[in-house]
Design an enzyme around this catalytic site. Structure first.
Site, PDB file in Angstrom:
ATOM      1  N   HIS A  67       0.816  -1.209   0.000  1.00 15.43           N
ATOM      2  CA  HIS A  67       0.000   0.000   0.000  1.00 15.43           C
ATOM      3  C   HIS A  67       0.851   1.260   0.000  1.00 15.43           C
ATOM      4  O   HIS A  67       0.327   2.361  -0.196  1.00 15.43           O
ATOM      5  CB  HIS A  67      -0.968   0.000   1.190  1.00 15.43           C
ATOM      6  CG  HIS A  67      -0.315   0.259   2.519  1.00 15.43           C
ATOM      7  ND1 HIS A  67       0.130  -0.752   3.333  1.00 15.43           N
ATOM      8  CD2 HIS A  67      -0.024   1.431   3.186  1.00 15.43           C
ATOM      9  CE1 HIS A  67       0.642  -0.237   4.453  1.00 15.43           C
ATOM     10  NE2 HIS A  67       0.567   1.091   4.374  1.00 15.43           N
TER      11      HIS A  67
ATOM     12  N   ASP B 109       0.299  -7.659   1.630  1.00 15.11           N
ATOM     13  CA  ASP B 109       0.714  -6.264   1.747  1.00 15.11           C
ATOM     14  C   ASP B 109       2.235  -6.152   1.716  1.00 15.11           C
ATOM     15  O   ASP B 109       2.864  -5.482   2.556  1.00 15.11           O
ATOM     16  CB  ASP B 109       0.153  -5.627   3.023  1.00 15.11           C
ATOM     17  CG  ASP B 109       0.141  -4.100   2.954  1.00 15.11           C
ATOM     18  OD1 ASP B 109       0.432  -3.556   1.854  1.00 15.11           O
ATOM     19  OD2 ASP B 109      -0.118  -3.453   3.979  1.00 15.11           O
TER      20      ASP B 109
ATOM     21  N   SER C  94       4.844   2.739   7.835  1.00 16.12           N
ATOM     22  CA  SER C  94       4.494   1.538   7.077  1.00 16.12           C
ATOM     23  C   SER C  94       5.652   1.103   6.187  1.00 16.12           C
ATOM     24  O   SER C  94       6.236   1.922   5.463  1.00 16.12           O
ATOM     25  CB  SER C  94       3.257   1.793   6.207  1.00 16.12           C
ATOM     26  OG  SER C  94       2.136   2.037   7.015  1.00 16.12           O
TER      27      SER C  94
END
Length: 347
Positions: A184, A214, A292
């Site tokens: 993402h 992911d 992230s």
């Protein structure tokens, strides 16, 4: 006729001054009478010596006694000082029973140690060891590195990932300089830039993504200056609840940010990416937007997971979380991330 001699003189008064007129006979005219006799001591010749020494004046003898000087006593009374009374003699010390007991225990322990050593010397030699060969000393356990040392060890492998649509974090995971991050973060982009800790920007190509897990892999144009991080991929490297961890990344664009916490849980079933149920590590280390794709490392500097998501409170009831970290973050276990990366690289 009476003797008119003056004592001490050989002449009589008449021989010197004439006859003495009678007291009642008037004096002839022009004659005032005989001169007054001289005092007895006038014209006295020195006394005759009769063979005796002249008398000498005896002075009173002075005594050699002298009174002792008396101290000065003031007319008014002053303060008086008394010497402190002497301390009573200290009684002789007697040995305490506790000291005797301790001494007896020490002697008993020394005797027991000597006996044990003597018995140990008579033990047979272990098989495969010569009598002169001694057992190797036990190596003391290594002192764990401080968190500052762990951060300094891992930071050179951590990068910031920038795309046209956003930014996140990542880390170098192999010798070819490939970078592991979240799917993402790149969000379908084919190109990206990685920014090193020294500020260098290197263009990279997105090799592929695994939206279910992911995970995404970036291939930098050059591997110069890229240092791979250590990965905890062995079965003995699995984290446990309570282990100290560090979360490293670029939250809100702040490159090289380090937060610490512990492993709060393992094998958590959470929805990450397109997979509604995936195993994840739970940590209370602060994870915020921009973290992230960054590494979650243990106290030895090994990557145990990829920071991916955080839990947020839905205060508005719109199904969207608000605010930052509330102490509940999730990371993809490094074993699952490496498996996905190999599948992407293998095409």
């Amino acid at each position: 006729m009476p003797d008119n001699r003056v004592p001490g003189f050989g002449e009589t008064y008449g021989e010197m001054y004439g006859p003495v007129p009678p007291p009642d006979r008037p004096l002839p005219p022009g004659h005032d009478g005989p001169a007054s006799p001289p005092p007895p001591h006038a014209h006295r010749p020195p006394p005759q010596s009769y063979g005796y020494p002249p008398p000498t004046r005896q002075l009173p003898q002075q005594s050699s006694y002298a009174p002792e000087p008396q101290p000065y006593v003031p007319e008014y009374p002053g303060p008086t000082y008394a010497a402190p009374p002497p301390k009573p003699p200290r009684p002789p010390r007697t040995p305490r029973p506790l000291l005797a007991a301790v001494l007896a225990a020490l002697l008993a322990g020394a005797g027991a140690g000597y006996a044990a050593g003597a018995l140990g010397d008579k033990d047979p030699v272990a098989p495969g060891r010569s009598p002169t060969q001694s057992a190797s000393p036990t190596k003391p356990p290594s002192k764990p590195a401080g968190l500052d040392e762990v951060a300094a060890q891992v930071l050179p492998s951590v990068v910031s990932v920038e795309t046209e649509d956003g930014r996140g974090s990542g880390f170098v995971f192999d010798e070819q300089g490939r970078v592991l991050t979240n799917a993402h973060v790149v969000d379908g982009s084919s190109r990206a830039f990685i920014v090193l800790q020294d500020g260098r920007r290197i263009a990279a190509r997105v090799l592929g993504t695994d939206p279910a897990r992911d995970v995404a892999v970036l291939d930098a144009e050059t591997a110069r200056g890229l240092i791979p991080a250590k990965l905890a991929t062995k079965s003995t490297d699995k984290p446990a609840v309570g282990d100290t961890v560090l979360a490293i990344g670029s939250p809100l664009g702040l490159a090289g940010t380090v937060t610490s916490g512990i492993v709060s849980g393992v094998d958590r079933k959470v929805g990450l990416g397109e997979d509604e149920s995936q195993q994840a590590l739970q940590t209370d280390a602060s994870i915020n937007p921009g973290n992230s794709g960054g590494p979650l490392v243990d106290a030895e500097g090994r990557v145990i997971g990829i920071n991916t998501a955080i839990a947020q409170l839905d205060e508005d009831g719109d199904g969207k979380g608000n605010g930052g970290s509330i102490g509940i973050g999730f990371a993809i276990p490094i074993g699952d991330a490496v498996d996905a990366a190999r599948a992407i690289i293998g095409g």
